[in-house]
Design a protein around this motif. Structure first.
Motif, PDB file in Angstrom:
ATOM      1  N   ASN A  60      35.508  33.662 -19.402  1.00 33.06           N
ATOM      2  CA  ASN A  60      35.606  33.581 -20.862  1.00 33.06           C
ATOM      3  C   ASN A  60      36.702  34.536 -21.340  1.00 33.06           C
ATOM      4  O   ASN A  60      37.305  35.250 -20.544  1.00 33.06           O
ATOM      5  CB  ASN A  60      34.257  33.857 -21.542  1.00 33.06           C
ATOM      6  N   GLU A  61      36.931  34.551 -22.653  1.00 31.17           N
ATOM      7  CA  GLU A  61      38.037  35.333 -23.222  1.00 31.17           C
ATOM      8  C   GLU A  61      37.816  36.843 -23.196  1.00 31.17           C
ATOM      9  O   GLU A  61      38.716  37.600 -23.561  1.00 31.17           O
ATOM     10  CB  GLU A  61      38.297  34.895 -24.666  1.00 31.17           C
ATOM     11  N   ALA A  62      36.637  37.297 -22.771  1.00 22.88           N
ATOM     12  CA  ALA A  62      36.380  38.741 -22.724  1.00 22.88           C
ATOM     13  C   ALA A  62      37.338  39.445 -21.762  1.00 22.88           C
ATOM     14  O   ALA A  62      37.591  40.645 -21.901  1.00 22.88           O
ATOM     15  CB  ALA A  62      34.928  39.020 -22.326  1.00 22.88           C
TER      16      ALA A  62
END
Length: 145
Positions: A60-62
């Motif tokens: 994910n974008e984390a």
């Protein structure tokens, strides 16, 4: 001796395919070892581990990888290669490859403009906010006002 940190990327059985894909995109890249469960590779001289860990975790974008670029040709190269075959465009120079790994394709002119502060930084930031793939000419025009 100094220990070097490196990322371990969790794939659902596709670590070798991902490593092969990335090695076609980045210079100074190679597969170091493929032991089935773990694939070690280098991209641009940076060590990576790909783990075939199953479907328990997703990217994910984390976490994202920043690719500093010197010109529009480099931006276009990384952008179009990384979104090929099922990747997705994002906003502000972000994209995802077909495995869901997030990449920031960032030109030096943009980071310089943002570091300058003041009105120049605001104009460059505002221009970037309306872009998917970064357009260096538009960022430079925004910097000048």
């Amino acid at each position: 001796m100094k220990k070097q940190m490196y990322p371990c990327l969790w794939f659902d059985g596709q670590a070798r395919a991902a490593a092969d894909f990335y090695c076609t995109i980045f210079p100074d890249s190679k597969i170091i070892n493929d032991a089935g469960m773990v694939v070690n590779f280098e991209l641009n001289g940076q060590f990576f581990m790909g783990l075939n860990g199953g479907d328990k975790f997703k990217f994910n974008e984390a976490v994202s990888f920043v690719i500093p670029c010197k010109d529009q040709e480099e931006i276009d190269h990384y952008w179009y290669k990384l979104i090929a075959d099922g990747g997705k465009e994002g906003m502000c120079g972000w994209c995802k490859d077909k495995w869901g790994i997030s990449w920031q394709i960032t030109p030096r002119v943009l980071t310089d403009a943002l570091a300058a502060g003041g009105d120049e930084a605001k104009r460059a930031f505002d221009a970037m906010m309306g872009m998917k793939k970064i357009d260096i000419a538009a960022i430079e025009a925004a910097r000048r006002g």
